[in-house]
Scaffold this motif. Structure first.
Motif, PDB file in Angstrom:
ATOM      1  N   UNK A 189       0.823  -1.219   0.000  1.00  0.00           N
ATOM      2  CA  UNK A 189       0.000   0.000   0.000  1.00  0.00           C
ATOM      3  C   UNK A 189       0.860   1.274   0.000  1.00  0.00           C
ATOM      4  N   UNK A 190       2.087   1.143   0.459  1.00  0.00           N
ATOM      5  CA  UNK A 190       2.957   2.320   0.524  1.00  0.00           C
ATOM      6  C   UNK A 190       3.332   2.849  -0.867  1.00  0.00           C
ATOM      7  N   UNK A 191       3.315   1.954  -1.882  1.00  0.00           N
ATOM      8  CA  UNK A 191       3.744   2.398  -3.217  1.00  0.00           C
ATOM      9  C   UNK A 191       2.616   3.110  -3.970  1.00  0.00           C
ATOM     10  N   UNK A 192       1.371   2.955  -3.477  1.00  0.00           N
ATOM     11  CA  UNK A 192       0.223   3.563  -4.184  1.00  0.00           C
ATOM     12  C   UNK A 192       0.399   5.081  -4.273  1.00  0.00           C
ATOM     13  N   UNK A 193       0.880   5.662  -3.176  1.00  0.00           N
ATOM     14  CA  UNK A 193       1.060   7.124  -3.114  1.00  0.00           C
ATOM     15  C   UNK A 193       2.014   7.630  -4.212  1.00  0.00           C
ATOM     16  N   UNK A 194       2.968   6.773  -4.582  1.00  0.00           N
ATOM     17  CA  UNK A 194       3.950   7.171  -5.594  1.00  0.00           C
ATOM     18  C   UNK A 194       3.586   6.689  -6.996  1.00  0.00           C
ATOM     19  N   UNK A 195       2.318   6.281  -7.148  1.00  0.00           N
ATOM     20  CA  UNK A 195       1.843   5.886  -8.473  1.00  0.00           C
ATOM     21  C   UNK A 195       2.141   4.447  -8.850  1.00  0.00           C
ATOM     22  N   UNK A 196       2.605   3.645  -7.908  1.00  0.00           N
ATOM     23  CA  UNK A 196       2.897   2.242  -8.197  1.00  0.00           C
ATOM     24  C   UNK A 196       1.645   1.381  -8.143  1.00  0.00           C
ATOM     25  N   UNK A 197       1.757   0.151  -8.637  1.00  0.00           N
ATOM     26  CA  UNK A 197       0.620  -0.762  -8.614  1.00  0.00           C
ATOM     27  C   UNK A 197       0.612  -1.539  -7.303  1.00  0.00           C
ATOM     28  N   UNK A 198      -0.512  -1.419  -6.580  1.00  0.00           N
ATOM     29  CA  UNK A 198      -0.626  -2.083  -5.280  1.00  0.00           C
ATOM     30  C   UNK A 198      -0.542  -3.602  -5.427  1.00  0.00           C
ATOM     31  N   UNK A 199      -1.297  -4.138  -6.404  1.00  0.00           N
ATOM     32  CA  UNK A 199      -1.350  -5.602  -6.543  1.00  0.00           C
ATOM     33  C   UNK A 199       0.012  -6.167  -6.926  1.00  0.00           C
ATOM     34  N   UNK A 200       0.687  -5.466  -7.824  1.00  0.00           N
ATOM     35  CA  UNK A 200       1.993  -5.947  -8.265  1.00  0.00           C
ATOM     36  C   UNK A 200       2.996  -5.885  -7.108  1.00  0.00           C
ATOM     37  N   UNK A 201       2.931  -4.752  -6.388  1.00  0.00           N
ATOM     38  CA  UNK A 201       3.861  -4.584  -5.267  1.00  0.00           C
ATOM     39  C   UNK A 201       3.637  -5.661  -4.213  1.00  0.00           C
ATOM     40  N   UNK A 202       2.347  -5.878  -3.866  1.00  0.00           N
ATOM     41  CA  UNK A 202       2.021  -6.878  -2.841  1.00  0.00           C
ATOM     42  C   UNK A 202       2.483  -8.262  -3.286  1.00  0.00           C
ATOM     43  N   UNK A 203       2.169  -8.587  -4.551  1.00  0.00           N
ATOM     44  CA  UNK A 203       2.530  -9.916  -5.062  1.00  0.00           C
ATOM     45  C   UNK A 203       4.052 -10.102  -5.053  1.00  0.00           C
ATOM     46  N   UNK A 204       4.770  -9.062  -5.446  1.00  0.00           N
ATOM     47  CA  UNK A 204       6.225  -9.219  -5.526  1.00  0.00           C
ATOM     48  C   UNK A 204       6.851  -9.312  -4.138  1.00  0.00           C
ATOM     49  N   UNK A 205       6.352  -8.511  -3.195  1.00  0.00           N
ATOM     50  CA  UNK A 205       6.909  -8.579  -1.830  1.00  0.00           C
ATOM     51  C   UNK A 205       6.584  -9.942  -1.212  1.00  0.00           C
ATOM     52  N   UNK A 206       5.351 -10.394  -1.433  1.00  0.00           N
ATOM     53  CA  UNK A 206       4.944 -11.708  -0.909  1.00  0.00           C
ATOM     54  C   UNK A 206       5.804 -12.812  -1.550  1.00  0.00           C
ATOM     55  N   UNK A 207       6.074 -12.646  -2.837  1.00  0.00           N
ATOM     56  CA  UNK A 207       6.918 -13.613  -3.548  1.00  0.00           C
ATOM     57  C   UNK A 207       8.311 -13.681  -2.946  1.00  0.00           C
ATOM     58  N   UNK A 208       8.856 -12.522  -2.621  1.00  0.00           N
ATOM     59  CA  UNK A 208      10.202 -12.494  -2.017  1.00  0.00           C
ATOM     60  C   UNK A 208      10.175 -13.183  -0.653  1.00  0.00           C
ATOM     61  N   UNK A 209       9.120 -12.916   0.114  1.00  0.00           N
ATOM     62  CA  UNK A 209       8.978 -13.579   1.426  1.00  0.00           C
ATOM     63  C   UNK A 209       9.019 -15.099   1.246  1.00  0.00           C
ATOM     64  N   UNK A 210       8.227 -15.571   0.286  1.00  0.00           N
ATOM     65  CA  UNK A 210       8.079 -17.012   0.125  1.00  0.00           C
ATOM     66  C   UNK A 210       9.332 -17.657  -0.459  1.00  0.00           C
ATOM     67  N   UNK A 211      10.032 -16.924  -1.324  1.00  0.00           N
ATOM     68  CA  UNK A 211      11.231 -17.497  -1.951  1.00  0.00           C
ATOM     69  C   UNK A 211      12.377 -17.627  -0.956  1.00  0.00           C
ATOM     70  N   UNK A 212      12.358 -16.772   0.045  1.00  0.00           N
ATOM     71  CA  UNK A 212      13.442 -16.845   1.032  1.00  0.00           C
ATOM     72  C   UNK A 212      13.006 -17.760   2.174  1.00  0.00           C
ATOM     73  N   UNK A 213      13.604 -17.628   3.308  1.00  0.00           N
ATOM     74  CA  UNK A 213      13.384 -18.607   4.378  1.00  0.00           C
ATOM     75  C   UNK A 213      11.937 -18.692   4.859  1.00  0.00           C
ATOM     76  N   UNK A 214      11.128 -17.647   4.644  1.00  0.00           N
ATOM     77  CA  UNK A 214       9.787 -17.643   5.224  1.00  0.00           C
ATOM     78  C   UNK A 214       8.844 -18.659   4.585  1.00  0.00           C
ATOM     79  N   UNK A 215       9.049 -18.954   3.310  1.00  0.00           N
ATOM     80  CA  UNK A 215       8.216 -19.960   2.641  1.00  0.00           C
ATOM     81  C   UNK A 215       8.405 -21.317   3.303  1.00  0.00           C
ATOM     82  N   UNK A 216       9.672 -21.649   3.557  1.00  0.00           N
ATOM     83  CA  UNK A 216       9.985 -22.933   4.217  1.00  0.00           C
ATOM     84  C   UNK A 216       9.450 -22.914   5.650  1.00  0.00           C
ATOM     85  N   UNK A 217       9.594 -21.760   6.290  1.00  0.00           N
ATOM     86  CA  UNK A 217       9.166 -21.635   7.693  1.00  0.00           C
ATOM     87  C   UNK A 217       7.681 -21.950   7.860  1.00  0.00           C
ATOM     88  N   UNK A 218       6.871 -21.507   6.878  1.00  0.00           N
ATOM     89  CA  UNK A 218       5.421 -21.759   6.952  1.00  0.00           C
ATOM     90  C   UNK A 218       5.170 -23.253   7.101  1.00  0.00           C
TER      91      UNK A 218
END
Lengths: 252, 262
Positions: A189-218
Motif C-alpha cells: 500500500x505504501x507504493x500507491x502514493x507514488x503511483x505504483x501498482x498495489x497488486x503488483x507490489x504486494x505480489x512481488x513482496x509476498x513472492x520475495x517472502x516465500x522465496x526466502x526462508x519464510x516460505x519454508x518456515x510456513x
C-alpha cells in the motif's frame, strides 16, 4: 515503481545477508507514514475491543480463565522464540515461528488477537522487534490475519475429517501465509502514493517472502504445530477438552 | 542456548538512577509525542538528534553503547539497507559510482537523501523506544498505562504473560538442553520432532501452572481486578515541570522538523 524495487531489494538483501536469525513479520519503527499508522490502529482497535470483552466474559464465568489465557499467551510467546532451522537462500538459517495459529486454536481468534497485541507490545519495547507506531500494522498482519486464518483453517480441516496433526499443520501454515500476506499488503500500500501498482507490489513482496526462508518456515511451523497438537492430545487430552477443542480419537 | 539470546532482560530498568526515577507518566507522554514528531518530521536531523540524545542519556546512567547497539542491531541493519538500496535505485543525479566485478553501481543523490530520511526515522524511533524500555520496568509501564485508562483486562493479561515468560523460558531451556544431549537434534527431522515435543510440553506445563496459580490466587482472596505491583504517587512539582517542558519543546521540534534540508 522505484519504491517497489527498493522495497523488494531491501527484503531480498536482508534475507541473503542475514545468516543467523530471520525476523520478517514485524514492520519496524519509522517505516509506516502517519496516515497508515492511524489507519492500522483504527482497523485493529475493534478486534482488540472484542478480545477484551470475550476475556472479561469468560473471566466472570471461569475464575481460572485469566491465568490460563496469560500463561498460554506466555507459552505462545516463548514458542515464537524457537529458533527453527530452515533451509533457505541464505543457507541454513534459523527463523522464528509466528505462533498466532497455535494461540488461535487454543484461545479462539479474538482472544488470540489480544494476546498477539500484548506480545507485539512486549517485543517492540523489550526486543526492538516491530515498533510502537507500527503496532497497529503488526497487530493487523500477525494478530488479526494470522489468528483468524489459522482458526478457520483448523475448523475447516476438522470439518473435512482430517486428523489432529493435519488440522494443526494447516492452521500453522495458513496463519503464517496470511501473516506474510498482511505484511506484504501493508508494504504494498505504501507504493500507491507514488503511483505504483498495489497488486503488483504486494505480489512481488509476498513472492520475495516465500522465496526466502519464510516460505519454508510456513511448512515447518505447520509441522511443529501438528506435532504439538498430537503430543498434547496423547499426554493430556483433558487440556484440549478444557479449551473447547473438539477432537475425534479415531482421527489422531 | 540460541533462542534465549534473543530474549530480554529488565535488569537496567531495576537500577536506581535519574532516568529510572522519572515518573512513568512523564516518560510515556514524552515517548509518544517524540515518536509522533519523528514520524512527521521532514528533516532528518530531528530523527538523528533523537538517536544521539538517547545514546547520550544512556551513557549518563552508565549503560554501555554496546547494549544499545545490540538492542538496535536489526533496525540498524534495516536503516543501512534502506540507505544503500534507495541510493542505488532512486533519483537521477549520480553522486558516486564504482565498479564491482564489472557491474557499475551508482549511488544517486536523491536516493541517498530519501534513504537517509527513512533510515533516520527508523533509528530515531527505535532509539526512543529502547531508551524507554531500558529505564522502565513492566510494573511501572502497567501503572502508567492504567493512568492512561488502559482496560484492567489488558494489564492483567500483560502482567501474567510477562511474569511467566521468564519461567517458561527457563523450563524450555532445560528441556532443550536435555533433548540436545540425547541426540534429539541429530538431524533436521529429529529437530523438528523435538520442537513439537518441546512445544507440547510447554503448553501442558503452562496449563498446569495456570491451574496452580489460579488456586493460589483464589486462596489469597483474589476475585479479579487489576494486579498492580507499582503504585503511582500523585503528580508533583517535578512532574508538572516536565510536562510543561514538552509544551516548550514541541513547537521547537515542530519548527525544526518542518525545515526541509533537501
Amino acid at each position: 515503481m522505484k519504491i517497489l524495487k527498493t522495497l523488494i531489494a531491501v527484503f531480498f538483501l536482508l534475507f541473503i545477508f542475514s545468516d543467523k536469525t530471520v525476523y520478517a513479520m514485524h514492520i519496524t519503527e519509522g517505516i509506516l507514514p502517519t496516515e497508515w499508522v492511524i489507519t492500522w490502529f483504527a482497523v485493529s482497535v475493534p478486534f482488540l475491543a472484542i478480545g477484551i470483552y470475550k476475556v472479561k466474559r469468560k473471566k466472570k464465568a471461569v475464575h481460572s480463565y485469566l491465568p490460563l489465557a496469560g500463561m498460554l499467551g506466555a507459552a505462545v510467546f516463548v514458542f515464537s522464540c524457537f529458533p527453527i532451522p530452515v533451509v533457505a537462500l541464505n543457507g541454513m538459517a534459523t527463523s522464528h515461528p509466528c505462533g498466532t495459529g497455535m494461540s488461535a486454536i487454543l484461545l479462539g481468534p479474538f482472544v488470540s488477537v489480544l494476546v498477539a497485541g500484548i506480545a507485539l507490545l512486549i517485543q517492540a519495547l523489550f526486543l526492538a522487534h516491530g515498533g510502537l507506531t507500527t503496532l497497529g500494522g503488526n497487530i493487523f498482519s500477525m494478530g488479526i490475519l494470522g489468528s483468524f486464518s489459522g482458526f478457520f483453517a483448523f475448523k475447516i480441516a476438522q470439518r473435512c475429517g482430517m486428523s489432529l496433526f493435519w488440522c494443526g499443520f494447516f492452521a500453522g501454515v495458513i496463519s503464517d501465509l496470511f501473516t506474510y500476506l498482511g505484511t506484504s499488503i501493508e508494504l504494498g500500500l505504501l507504493v500507491v502514493k507514488n503511483g505504483g501498482s498495489f497488486f503488483r507490489a504486494t505480489a512481488e513482496i509476498f513472492g520475495v517472502f516465500m522465496m526466502t526462508s519464510q516460505g519454508v518456515l510456513c511448512v515447518v511451523e505447520g509441522v511443529v504445530v501438528g506435532f504439538i497438537m498430537v503430543f498434547v492430545y496423547k499426554k493430556r487430552p483433558d487440556i484440549l477438552q478444557q479449551l473447547g477443542i473438539k477432537t475425534n480419537a479415531k482421527s489422531v | 542456548m540460541g533462542f534465549l539470546h534473543h530474549t530480554f532482560t529488565d535488569r537496567f530498568a531495576q537500577r536506581d538512577n535519574w532516568l529510572t526515577r522519572i515518573d512513568v507518566r512523564v516518560k510515556l507522554i514524552y515517548v509518544v509525542s517524540l515518536l509522533a514528531i519523528n514520524l512527521w518530521a521532514k528533516n532528518v536531523s530531528v530523527s538523528l538528534s533523537f538517536l544521539f540524545l538517547s545514546f547520550a542519556f544512556l551513557l549518563t546512567i552508565k549503560i554501555s553503547p554496546l547494549v544499545m547497539v545490540k538492542n538496535m542491531a536489526l533496525p540498524m541493519l534495516f536503516a543501512v539497507m534502506m540507505l544503500v538500496v534507495k541510493g542505488l535505485h532512486e533519483g537521477e543525479n549520480e553522486w558516486v559510482s564504482f565498479s564491482v566485478a564489472g557491474y557499475v553501481m551508482a549511488l544517486k543523490k536523491e536516493g541517498l537523501c530519501s534513504g537517509l530520511q527513512t533510515g533516520g526515522k527508523i533509528l530515531g524511533g527505535v532509539s526512543l523506544v529502547v531508551l524507554f524500555a531500558l529505564t522502565t520496568t513492566i510494573s511501572q509501564l502497567n501503572a502508567g498505562l492504567k493512568w492512561l485508562r488502559m482496560p484492567n483486562t489488558v494489564l492483567e493479561l500483560m502482567s501474567f504473560m510477562y511474569r511467566y515468560i521468564f519461567q517458561l523460558l527457563d523450563e524450555v531451556s532445560a528441556i532443550w538442553y536435555a533433548q540436545r544431549a540425547r541426540l534429539g537434534h541429530a538431524s533436521w527431522l529429529k529437530t523438528i520432532k523435538s520442537f513439537g515435543v518441546l512445544g507440547g510440553m510447554l503448553i501442558i506445563r503452562a496449563v498446569e501452572r495456570a491451574e496452580r496459580t489460579s488456586e493460589a490466587m483464589y486462596a489469597r482472596g483474589y476475585k479479579g481486578g487489576c494486579i498492580l505491583t507499582c503504585h503511582l504517587k500523585p503528580l508533583g512539582r517535578n512532574e508538572y515541570i516536565c510536562f510543561s517542558g514538552i509544551v516548550f519543546l514541541l513547537p521547537l521540534l515542530l519548527y525544526a522538523g518542518n525545515i526541509k534540508i533537501w
